[in-house]
Write an enzyme that holds these catalytic residues in place. Structure first.
Site, mmCIF file in Angstrom:
data_model
loop_
_atom_site.group_PDB
_atom_site.id
_atom_site.type_symbol
_atom_site.label_atom_id
_atom_site.label_comp_id
_atom_site.label_asym_id
_atom_site.label_seq_id
_atom_site.Cartn_x
_atom_site.Cartn_y
_atom_site.Cartn_z
ATOM 1 N N LYS A 146 3.136 -15.280 1.919
ATOM 2 C CA LYS A 146 3.450 -16.077 0.722
ATOM 3 C C LYS A 146 4.956 -16.255 0.655
ATOM 4 O O LYS A 146 5.633 -15.708 -0.220
ATOM 5 C CB LYS A 146 2.913 -15.366 -0.531
ATOM 6 C CG LYS A 146 1.416 -15.497 -0.736
ATOM 7 C CD LYS A 146 0.999 -16.876 -1.258
ATOM 8 C CE LYS A 146 1.378 -17.081 -2.717
ATOM 9 N NZ LYS A 146 0.998 -18.437 -3.189
ATOM 10 N N ASP A 160 -12.319 -9.219 4.041
ATOM 11 C CA ASP A 160 -13.596 -9.201 3.312
ATOM 12 C C ASP A 160 -14.199 -10.604 3.258
ATOM 13 O O ASP A 160 -15.412 -10.781 3.389
ATOM 14 C CB ASP A 160 -13.407 -8.668 1.880
ATOM 15 C CG ASP A 160 -13.635 -7.156 1.787
ATOM 16 O OD1 ASP A 160 -13.442 -6.466 2.807
ATOM 17 O OD2 ASP A 160 -14.010 -6.664 0.696
ATOM 18 N N ASP A 164 -2.835 -17.904 0.362
ATOM 19 C CA ASP A 164 -3.879 -18.433 -0.535
ATOM 20 C C ASP A 164 -4.580 -19.625 0.106
ATOM 21 O O ASP A 164 -5.808 -19.729 0.093
ATOM 22 C CB ASP A 164 -3.298 -18.776 -1.921
ATOM 23 C CG ASP A 164 -2.095 -19.711 -1.854
ATOM 24 O OD1 ASP A 164 -1.509 -19.872 -0.765
ATOM 25 O OD2 ASP A 164 -1.741 -20.287 -2.906
ATOM 26 N N ASP A 203 -6.427 -7.139 3.822
ATOM 27 C CA ASP A 203 -7.555 -6.489 3.156
ATOM 28 C C ASP A 203 -8.453 -7.552 2.523
ATOM 29 O O ASP A 203 -9.672 -7.558 2.717
ATOM 30 C CB ASP A 203 -7.019 -5.512 2.097
ATOM 31 C CG ASP A 203 -8.130 -4.744 1.410
ATOM 32 O OD1 ASP A 203 -9.105 -4.385 2.102
ATOM 33 O OD2 ASP A 203 -8.031 -4.519 0.192
ATOM 34 N N TYR A 237 0.829 -1.211 0.000
ATOM 35 C CA TYR A 237 0.000 0.000 0.000
ATOM 36 C C TYR A 237 0.864 1.262 0.000
ATOM 37 O O TYR A 237 0.458 2.294 -0.509
ATOM 38 C CB TYR A 237 -0.899 0.033 1.243
ATOM 39 C CG TYR A 237 -2.223 -0.667 1.056
ATOM 40 C CD1 TYR A 237 -2.270 -2.005 0.674
ATOM 41 C CD2 TYR A 237 -3.418 -0.001 1.279
ATOM 42 C CE1 TYR A 237 -3.480 -2.646 0.519
ATOM 43 C CE2 TYR A 237 -4.638 -0.640 1.127
ATOM 44 C CZ TYR A 237 -4.662 -1.965 0.746
ATOM 45 O OH TYR A 237 -5.865 -2.597 0.593
HETATM 46 C C1 IPM Z 1 -10.434 -1.425 3.833
HETATM 47 C C2 IPM Z 1 -10.685 -0.762 2.522
HETATM 48 C C3 IPM Z 1 -9.546 0.195 2.194
HETATM 49 C C4 IPM Z 1 -8.289 -0.644 2.065
HETATM 50 C C5 IPM Z 1 -9.775 1.070 0.960
HETATM 51 C C6 IPM Z 1 -11.032 1.875 1.059
HETATM 52 C C7 IPM Z 1 -8.588 1.954 0.685
HETATM 53 O O1 IPM Z 1 -10.881 -1.712 1.529
HETATM 54 O O2 IPM Z 1 -10.284 -0.707 4.842
HETATM 55 O O3 IPM Z 1 -10.401 -2.646 3.884
HETATM 56 O O4 IPM Z 1 -7.981 -1.173 0.976
HETATM 57 O O5 IPM Z 1 -7.598 -0.781 3.053
HETATM 58 MG MG MG Z 2 -10.987 -3.728 2.268
#
Ligand code: IPM
Ligand code: MG
Length: 370
Positions: A193, A254, A226, A250, A142
């Site tokens: 990884k 999710d 993975d 990240d 990042y």
């Molecule tokens: C998160 C989001 C952020 C990230 C975005 C909005 C930049 O997806 O906080 O998980 O990638 O960290």
């Molecule tokens: Mg995210």
């Protein structure tokens, strides 16, 4: 009593709608519980870009630095698709994380019993799920330099992102993971990884060394990221604390979010290191989900991730553990009553709007706090 300073950054999209719900709880805690929160409010993301031409103004950065805690809604949306990369809404969020040095991102994924059937996985796989993803938040791909697109001519370009980790960055996030595991089920799984990435090799080496030196009472497992993603949807309850880097964290968070029924359920805390003199820790709290442009303004967004983020704020920034527990209980109780926003709705339940959900949780919170 020292004032408790919270800086509110609703941001964009549904961030504004769910922050309105969080504000109701702060008002209640001030008026009835006399907890003395002092709130200031600023702009971040596209909202800040529209007002100031940048995704967070220097003034708001200063106010963020001066606060005890920041509560953030969400940033981004199609309105800002054409904005240059450096000024895009997400850059405001990344600047907050970086400048406040919020390196430890805690993303608990808890499947409330009442929601097990809302998960895309079989309910017995997720029922009772309680895992914690500890994501490194200020390093890795990042922020690594160089980060650029170079024009090579003849219609060709080269895009570069750089994944960098130094020992101290892995050490400090590992320690957060191990310490938290000690307060839970005592198991850390580190994901990287190492089979293709040098950063993965270093990550693995450092975690192994710290574990051997200081945390032998905690069980440590290593998993390739993975395979970790696969295991998260195959048998998620095998995990307790997952420690991983910025990008994998990240993605994996999710995935973990969906196990709990909806992305609208997951709170997060982003913490800096403890200042030994003031005893304080910089902190920002935000839902894991984004600004959900597709449902903006419809009043159907799920405010639970935001309200649960406020609960984390009470716990980690203000040591108001009793209030935090009560707030989480209130969320659980409202779900037990069958109230559902659209994202977690299943037949036979009562569909409610964003503000109805907020009000119902507040009512429970009142009852539990009385
Ligand atoms: C998160 C989001 C952020 C990230 C975005 C909005 C930049 O997806 O906080 O998980 O990638 O960290
Ligand atoms: Mg995210």
């Amino acid at each position: 009593m020292k004032p408790r300073k919270i800086f509110l950054l609703p941001g964009d999209g549904i961030g504004v709608e769910i922050m309105a719900e969080a504000r109701k709880f702060i008002a209640y805690m001030n008026d009835e519980l006399k907890l003395g929160f002092i709130c200031e409010e600023g702009l971040v993301g596209g909202a800040a870009y529209n007002a100031h031409g940048m995704p967070i103004s220097d003034g708001d950065m200063r106010r963020a630095l001066a606060a005890d805690a920041i509560l953030l809604g969400s940033v981004g949306g199609p309105e800002w698709d054409g904005v240059s990369y450096d000024l895009r809404p997400e850059a405001g969020l990344l600047r907050l994380r970086k400048d406040l040095q919020l390196f430890a991102n805690l993303r608990p994924a808890i499947c409330y019993p009442a929601l097990a059937s809302a998960s895309s996985l079989k309910s017995d796989l997720v029922e009772g799920l309680d895992i914690l993803i500890v994501r490194e938040l200020t390093g890795g791909v990042y922020f690594g330099e160089p980060k650029e697109i170079i024009d090579l001519g003849e219609g060709q370009k080269r895009a570069i992102d750089t994944q960098i980790y130094e020992t101290y960055e892995v050490v400090r996030i590992a320690r957060v993971g191990f310490e938290l595991a000690r307060t839970r089920r005592g198991h850390v799984t580190s994901m990287e990884k190492r089979n293709v990435m040098k950063t993965g090799l270093l990550w693995n080496e450092v975690i192994t060394a710290i574990h051997a030196a200081r945390y032998q009472d905690v069980i440590l497992s290593h998993m390739l990221a993975d395979a970790g993603g696969m295991q998260l949807v195959r048998a998620p309850k095998q995990f307790d604390v997952i420690v991983t880097d910025n990008l994998f964290g990240d993605l994996l968070s999710d995935v973990a979010a969906m196990l709990t029924g909806s992305l609208g359920m997951l709170p997060s805390a982003s913490l800096g290191s403890l200042d030994e003199i003031s005893g304080k820790r910089r902190a920002m709290y935000e839902p894991v989900h984004g600004s959900a442009p597709d449902i903006v303004g419809k009043g159907i967004a799920n405010p639970i991730a935001m309200i649960a983020s406020l609960a984390m704020c009470l716990r980690y920034s203000f040591a108001l553990n009793i209030e935090a527990d009560r707030l989480e209980k209130a969320i659980s109780a409202v779900l037990d009553d069958g109230l559902r926003t659209a994202d977690i709705y299943v037949q036979g339940m009562q569909k409610v709007s964003t503000s109805e959900m907020g009000d119902a949780i507040l009512e429970k919170f009142r009852l539990i706090s009385a």
